[in-house]
Design an enzyme around this catalytic site. Structure first.
Site, PDB file in Angstrom:
ATOM      1  CG  ASP A 162      -0.260  -0.042   2.543  1.00  0.00           C
ATOM      2  OD1 ASP A 162       0.941   0.327   2.632  1.00  0.00           O
ATOM      3  OD2 ASP A 162      -0.910  -0.410   3.533  1.00  0.00           O
ATOM      4  CD  GLN A 163      -1.509   6.261  -1.134  1.00  0.00           C
ATOM      5  OE1 GLN A 163      -2.052   6.625  -0.093  1.00  0.00           O
ATOM      6  NE2 GLN A 163      -1.658   6.888  -2.288  1.00  0.00           N
TER       7      GLN A 163
END
Length: 134
Positions: free
Chosen positions: A16-17
């Site tokens: 994810d980020q």
């Protein structure tokens, strides 16, 4: 030998980020471990399928303990646990480069005829292999 290990590097697309591996991406890591466990024992999953045998998962239990992160080199441990009639069971674990346990899992797979779609006994060559490592 019941245990096999393989290394897998976390790719950016699996995170994810925040650089944390998405929970669903652990399943392919464990699959790599199982396929390579078979290959290490002289069994090609591809050849097994070409001979009409599949090995689908019928049960899995995954326990997440700590996150894997982008670019970490993970070690996937695959351990043969047992085999009964049509089922084979594995215990698995993933460790990071610091040898910290990240995830554990248990998988039950069933030998299935690709022709009929029904469970079947493992082929003789697999039964003979499993007898040597039980």
């Amino acid at each position: 030998m019941k245990d096999h290990q393989i290394e897998v590097r976390v790719r950016y697309s699996e995170t994810d980020q925040m650089g944390v591996v998405y929970h669903g991406n652990y399943i392919p890591y464990f699959e790599i471990g199982r396929v390579e466990w078979l290959r290490n024992k002289g069994i090609s999953y591809k050849n097994m399928e070409q001979s009409g045998i599949a090995l689908p998962i019928v049960s899995m239990n995954i326990n997440y303990k700590k996150s894997a992160r982008y670019d970490e080199l993970l070690t996937v441990h695959t351990i043969f646990k047992s085999q009964t009639s049509v089922k084979i069971e594995f215990d698995c674990a993933i460790y990071n480069e610091s040898d910290e346990l990240l995830t554990t899992a248990q998988f039950i797979l069933v030998f299935v005829s690709l022709k009929t779609g029904r469970p079947m006994a493992p082929p003789t060559y697999i039964l003979e292999l499993l007898k040597t490592i039980e």
